[in-house]
Design a protein around this motif. Structure first.
Motif, short mmCIF file in Angstrom:
data_model
loop_
_atom_site.label_atom_id
_atom_site.label_comp_id
_atom_site.label_asym_id
_atom_site.label_seq_id
_atom_site.Cartn_x
_atom_site.Cartn_y
_atom_site.Cartn_z
N GLU A 1 45.04 49.25 43.26
CA GLU A 1 46.39 48.92 42.81
C GLU A 1 46.48 47.43 42.50
O GLU A 1 46.04 46.59 43.28
N THR B 1 50.12 48.54 38.57
CA THR B 1 49.16 49.32 37.79
C THR B 1 48.03 49.78 38.68
O THR B 1 47.51 49.01 39.48
N GLY C 1 47.63 39.55 38.14
CA GLY C 1 47.28 40.76 38.86
C GLY C 1 45.80 40.87 39.19
O GLY C 1 45.41 41.54 40.14
N MET D 1 44.23 51.34 38.70
CA MET D 1 43.07 51.55 37.85
C MET D 1 41.84 51.62 38.74
O MET D 1 41.68 50.80 39.65
N SER E 1 50.20 43.44 38.95
CA SER E 1 50.57 43.17 37.56
C SER E 1 49.41 43.56 36.65
O SER E 1 48.25 43.39 37.02
N PRO E 2 49.71 44.04 35.43
CA PRO E 2 48.63 44.36 34.49
C PRO E 2 48.12 43.11 33.76
O PRO E 2 47.18 43.18 32.99
#
Length: 135
Positions: free
Chosen positions: A63, A57, A90, A59, A66-67
């Protein structure tokens, strides 16, 4: 094997404890893992899922593998984030910032959720200022 070890041995013992006591014991164990590079490596090898490109993910220009992460409040003293990262989370939000020590809420501050119910955490377990990183 890890699943049956957790399901048959660890989970029943942890759930027999008061929720706050279980949190304290888990935090103590994770702090030990946090401080040891070889324990983190062992935890990463045993517990961390293999990197899956479908879970990556991005955001805010960063990077994340994992979300799934750990929300603020679990590691108030910033003493377990390496261990939590080794477990495959993550991201991990750590610490707390207050100008003065806070008294905290009366016990019980946590309770076990029923199935499909969010975890209820009334926060305000006092952070130990001497363990907080200096800003």
């Amino acid at each position: 094997m890890i699943g049956s070890l957790y399901r048959d041995h660890l989970r029943p013992r942890a759930f027999a404890l008061d929720a706050e006591r279980a949190h304290e014991l888990a935090a103590r164990a994770l702090t030990t893992v946090h401080r040891s590079a070889w324990l983190r490596s062992l935890v990463r090898d045993v517990l961390s899922p293999r990197r899956d490109p479908a879970l990556v993910t991005e955001m805010f220009g960063r990077e994340f593998a994992s979300p799934v992460g750990v929300a603020a409040g679990f590691d108030k003293g910033a003493v377990m984030y390496n261990a939590l990262g080794a477990m495959g989370f993550g991201f991990v939000e750590v610490g707390t910032v207050t100008a003065l020590a806070q008294p905290g809420n009366e016990r019980p501050r946590e309770r076990r959720p029923l199935v499909d119910e969010p975890r209820v955490h009334l926060n305000e377990r006092r952070p130990r200022p001497h363990l907080l990183p200096r800003i």
